[in-house]
Design a protein around this motif. Structure first.
Motif, mmCIF file in Angstrom:
data_model
loop_
_atom_site.group_PDB
_atom_site.id
_atom_site.type_symbol
_atom_site.label_atom_id
_atom_site.label_comp_id
_atom_site.label_asym_id
_atom_site.label_seq_id
_atom_site.Cartn_x
_atom_site.Cartn_y
_atom_site.Cartn_z
ATOM 1 N N GLY A 1 0.818 -1.208 0.000
ATOM 2 C CA GLY A 1 0.000 0.000 0.000
ATOM 3 C C GLY A 1 0.852 1.258 0.000
ATOM 4 O O GLY A 1 2.072 1.218 0.077
ATOM 5 N N ALA A 2 0.164 2.404 -0.092
ATOM 6 C CA ALA A 2 0.835 3.711 -0.068
ATOM 7 C C ALA A 2 0.166 4.572 0.988
ATOM 8 O O ALA A 2 -1.065 4.626 1.073
ATOM 9 N N ALA A 3 0.972 5.214 1.827
ATOM 10 C CA ALA A 3 0.440 6.030 2.916
ATOM 11 C C ALA A 3 1.156 7.365 2.959
ATOM 12 O O ALA A 3 2.307 7.484 2.541
ATOM 13 N N ALA A 4 0.452 8.372 3.488
ATOM 14 C CA ALA A 4 1.030 9.708 3.647
ATOM 15 C C ALA A 4 0.944 10.110 5.114
ATOM 16 O O ALA A 4 -0.070 9.859 5.772
ATOM 17 N N ILE A 5 2.026 10.725 5.625
ATOM 18 C CA ILE A 5 2.018 11.257 7.000
ATOM 19 C C ILE A 5 2.279 12.755 6.922
ATOM 20 O O ILE A 5 3.436 13.188 6.993
ATOM 21 N N PRO A 6 1.228 13.564 6.756
ATOM 22 C CA PRO A 6 1.456 15.010 6.763
ATOM 23 C C PRO A 6 1.385 15.550 8.193
ATOM 24 O O PRO A 6 0.664 15.020 9.038
ATOM 25 N N GLY A 7 2.149 16.582 8.447
ATOM 26 C CA GLY A 7 2.095 17.190 9.774
ATOM 27 C C GLY A 7 3.002 18.392 9.850
ATOM 28 O O GLY A 7 3.986 18.494 9.121
ATOM 29 N N PRO A 8 2.686 19.327 10.757
ATOM 30 C CA PRO A 8 3.504 20.537 10.892
ATOM 31 C C PRO A 8 4.836 20.232 11.558
ATOM 32 O O PRO A 8 5.077 19.115 12.036
ATOM 33 N N PHE A 9 5.688 21.229 11.615
ATOM 34 C CA PHE A 9 7.015 21.097 12.221
ATOM 35 C C PHE A 9 6.882 20.648 13.683
ATOM 36 O O PHE A 9 6.081 21.184 14.443
ATOM 37 N N GLY A 10 7.645 19.632 14.066
ATOM 38 C CA GLY A 10 7.678 19.183 15.458
ATOM 39 C C GLY A 10 6.554 18.267 15.869
ATOM 40 O O GLY A 10 6.416 17.935 17.050
ATOM 41 N N TYR B 1 3.439 19.945 -13.417
ATOM 42 C CA TYR B 1 3.508 18.472 -13.447
ATOM 43 C C TYR B 1 3.721 17.861 -12.055
ATOM 44 O O TYR B 1 4.047 16.688 -11.929
ATOM 45 N N LEU B 2 3.528 18.658 -10.981
ATOM 46 C CA LEU B 2 3.713 18.132 -9.618
ATOM 47 C C LEU B 2 2.816 16.921 -9.365
ATOM 48 O O LEU B 2 3.261 15.902 -8.833
ATOM 49 N N GLY B 3 1.542 17.019 -9.801
ATOM 50 C CA GLY B 3 0.594 15.922 -9.569
ATOM 51 C C GLY B 3 1.008 14.638 -10.255
ATOM 52 O O GLY B 3 0.952 13.554 -9.664
ATOM 53 N N ALA C 1 2.130 11.172 -8.432
ATOM 54 C CA ALA C 1 1.394 9.933 -8.728
ATOM 55 C C ALA C 1 2.339 8.866 -9.261
ATOM 56 O O ALA C 1 2.259 7.690 -8.862
ATOM 57 N N GLY C 2 3.257 9.268 -10.153
ATOM 58 C CA GLY C 2 4.204 8.306 -10.731
ATOM 59 C C GLY C 2 5.074 7.652 -9.671
ATOM 60 O O GLY C 2 5.412 6.466 -9.771
ATOM 61 N N PHE C 3 5.427 8.426 -8.634
ATOM 62 C CA PHE C 3 6.245 7.872 -7.554
ATOM 63 C C PHE C 3 5.454 6.863 -6.724
ATOM 64 O O PHE C 3 5.875 5.719 -6.531
ATOM 65 N N TYR C 4 4.269 7.266 -6.233
ATOM 66 C CA TYR C 4 3.496 6.386 -5.353
ATOM 67 C C TYR C 4 2.934 5.168 -6.088
ATOM 68 O O TYR C 4 2.703 4.121 -5.486
ATOM 69 N N GLN D 1 -2.279 17.800 -0.983
ATOM 70 C CA GLN D 1 -3.473 17.449 -1.756
ATOM 71 C C GLN D 1 -3.152 16.481 -2.891
ATOM 72 O O GLN D 1 -3.897 15.528 -3.135
ATOM 73 N N ASN D 2 -2.037 16.691 -3.575
ATOM 74 C CA ASN D 2 -1.656 15.771 -4.656
ATOM 75 C C ASN D 2 -1.286 14.396 -4.111
ATOM 76 O O ASN D 2 -1.518 13.377 -4.763
ATOM 77 N N THR D 3 -0.720 14.369 -2.905
ATOM 78 C CA THR D 3 -0.385 13.086 -2.270
ATOM 79 C C THR D 3 -1.656 12.344 -1.878
ATOM 80 O O THR D 3 -1.764 11.124 -2.068
ATOM 81 N N LEU D 4 -2.625 13.063 -1.333
ATOM 82 C CA LEU D 4 -3.877 12.423 -0.895
ATOM 83 C C LEU D 4 -4.653 11.828 -2.058
ATOM 84 O O LEU D 4 -5.411 10.867 -1.867
ATOM 85 N N ARG D 5 -4.480 12.374 -3.252
ATOM 86 C CA ARG D 5 -5.203 11.836 -4.419
ATOM 87 C C ARG D 5 -4.732 10.440 -4.788
ATOM 88 O O ARG D 5 -5.477 9.676 -5.390
#
Length: 610
Positions: free
Chosen positions: A232-241, A363-365, A369-372, A409-413
């Motif tokens: 699977g593929a997961a994202a861990i977003p979060g602010p500094f610290g 082309y960020l999106g 996507a190509g990476f994940y 947002q692009n990661t969550l897609r």
């Protein structure tokens, strides 16, 4: 034809003329210092080159040399236990070459040791018909991982020669007579233990498989509420610290993967230094061997060249795909993909491309996507029915913790698991600070069958109940803030109490405690079952009229529930049975004492009524 020369230098971007023979993504040697670069744009005989080393002091008129190869990684025995920079140069060799702890420019060292001998054991025989992905022999790379030497992709034929023995990675271990149907330019192909693969091209696999097994992480909030599947593929977003790096490191230590690839992409140098110092000292919890024996570390920190951040992500995932092709379960940690995106933004600005949202390239999106999409579970190439998986877990560092920014947002897609780190939980010292109301996993339904068969039939239903209790608590908190806890009904007070137990006794986890740092799926199930048993038993008690809810809060068994996470895995079943027996007996005691009070009251009131 004029020799290629530099006409412009703008930070990591170098523009050269006389480059009509160049190809996209071809590796170049830039200036008299032989800096490593890669062609990223072509216009006639002018090429834009992304340089992966510091360009200060480089000026117009200096030479550029084309190598005729794309940026590729060395694949073979010796990858594990190695620390690399973003373009697969071993940090130890760089230090030896530079004769200094500081990285100097223009150093060209191989990704794998060409002199070291490996004990190759042939498994294929002369006369065998083999195709791409078939295992020709094995090498014991470390005490934990057996390295499988495979037929390179695109090759099919008959084994003409093969021999066991001690070889370095460039010596021939087998000769394959290629199949005429394949139309190979060489009728006989010499096979060594070294393969090269372009980092931007995904390695081929057989049939892609639907994820059906969880990647157990040992972290209760993830495994119970928001699981990730193998592949699977997961994202861990979060602010500094908020704890992204500690969470990633904990996953690398304890997740149920056989090979770990950890990419420190653009994070602070001191954080990566901690990883480089700590990982060699860590023990693999399953075998007791050093964790590094199944780990590859790629360090490309914020004080290293910006452009190499982009390459480091692709270098890491290509190495991860190689071990997946051997049939291993591989986990890749990228910390953090925001720094990778920022490197793309810088290069895009230098190329004067039309900017997208917040200055990121349009082309960020597609790049994200190509990476994940290189993650996944698959049948490996070859005739022996091997199956492998590659799970990708990417940290995202949104400025100010703003999840609406483009990288998040692009990661969550493209990812199916979202572990949202919350600064408010960090300030409360609740770790891991993953917000249980914002996070989600889309793998829960796919994994239900595994949990029912391997852990317990009611594992999934317990997860649903726990989520509902936590959501109900968030609604009741608004009422409590206005009018206080006493205004709630006993059932609502019980919901608040059980939600507090789930938060503080189950979801809270100490990553630095020897026992609490890792919890098996069966122990997680028993912990959650004990808390829900407490709730179910209490529901029968609080139905009594004028019941004093504080009696439930003062039950001695609550102390046992607090200490559950520190119970060792050995002999835990008996301990949890004991806790559940205490819950039932103490609740029954409350019920009987409560019913005795009500009957006594009836006897007193009876004559007065008559």
């Amino acid at each position: 034809m004029s020799n290629p020369t530099i006409i412009k230098v703008a930070g990591p971007l170098v523009v050269a003329k006389g480059m009509r023979q160049a190809k996209m993504y071809e590796v170049c040697r830039v200036s008299k210092d032989n800096l490593i670069g890669e062609v990223i744009e072509l216009h006639g005989d002018t090429a834009s080159i992304q340089v992966y080393e510091e360009t200060s002091g480089v000026g117009p008129g200096e030479p550029v040399e084309l190598t005729g190869t794309t940026l590729s990684v060395d694949l073979g025995p010796g990858l594990l236990e190695t620390f690399y920079d973003g373009i697969q140069r071993p940090l130890k060799l760089i230090e030896q070459e530079a004769k200094s702890p500081y990285i100097t420019r223009g150093i060209n060292v191989p990704g794998l040791d060409r002199k070291r001998k490996w004990d190759f054991k042939a498994t294929a025989k002369v006369g065998d018909t083999v195709g791409e992905g078939d295992v020709l022999g094995t090498v014991q790379e470390t005490t934990l991982i057996e390295h499988r030497v495979m037929v390179p992709p695109g090759l099919k034929g008959t084994v003409k020669e093969i021999k066991s023995g001690n070889f370095n990675i460039e010596e021939v271990v087998a000769v394959i007579k290629s199949d005429p149907e394949v139309r190979s330019p060489n009728p006989e192909v010499l096979i060594t233990m070294l393969q090269k693969w372009p980092i931007r091209i995904p390695r081929p696999t057989g049939k892609k498989l639907m994820p059906s097994e969880p990647l157990a992480t040992g972290m209760r909030v993830l495994d119970m509420l928001f699981p990730i599947a193998r592949g699977g593929a997961a994202a861990i977003p979060g602010p500094f610290g908020a704890g992204k790096t500690v969470t990633q490191q904990s996953l690398a230590k304890f997740c149920a993967a056989q090979v770990i690839v950890y990419i420190g992409c653009g994070e602070r140098g001191n954080e990566m230094t901690e990883v480089l110092k700590e990982f060699p000292e860590l023990e693999d919890p399953n075998t007791g061997e050093p964790l590094m024996k199944r780990t590859v570390l790629i360090a490309n920190t914020s004080n290293m060249p910006v452009a190499a951040r982009e390459a480091s992500v692709y270098t890491g995932i290509t190495i991860a795909e190689y071990y997946r092709d051997m049939g291993y379960d591989v986990a890749l940690m990228a910390d953090s993909t925001s720094r990778w995106a920022e490197a793309m933004r810088e290069m895009s600005g230098r190329l004067e491309e039309m900017p997208g949202e917040e200055g990121y390239p349009a082309y960020l999106g597609s790049r994200t996507a190509g990476f994940y999409e290189r993650a996944g579970a698959a049948e490996c190439l070859g005739s022996d029915d091997r199956k492998g998986s590659l799970s990708v877990i990417g940290a995202v560092s949104p400025p100010g913790g703003d999840f609406s920014e483009p990288v998040t947002q692009n990661t969550l897609r493209v990812t199916k698991v979202f572990w949202a780190l919350d600064a408010k939980l960090t300030y409360k010292r609740h770790f891991p600070s993953i917000n249980w109301l914002q996070s989600y996993s889309l793998y829960t339904n796919m994994l239900g069958g595994y949990y029912s068969k391997e852990v317990a039939e009611d594992f999934s239903s317990n997860r649903v109940r726990a989520s509902e209790i936590l959501q109900e608590e968030s609604k009741l908190e608004e009422i409590v803030r206005l009018v206080g806890t006493d205004s709630l009904s006993p059932k609502e007070q019980l919901t608040m109490e059980v939600a507090k137990m789930i938060r503080e006794d189950f979801l809270f986890q100490n990553a630095f405690d020897r026992i609490d740092a890792y919890t098996s799926l069966k122990k997680q199930y028993r912990m959650m079952r004990a808390i829900l048993t407490f709730m179910d038993s209490a529901l029968n008690v609080i139905e009594q009229e004028d019941f004093d809810f504080s009696k439930v809060q003062k039950l001695p068994v609550k102390e046992d529930i607090v200490k559950m996470s520190f119970l060792p895995e050995e002999g835990m079943e008996a301990k949890f049975d004991e806790i559940e027996d205490k819950i039932h007996s103490q609740m029954n005691g409350l019920k009987e004492s409560g019913s005795g009070v009500s009957k006594a009251a009836e006897k007193v009131e009876a004559p007065a009524t008559a």
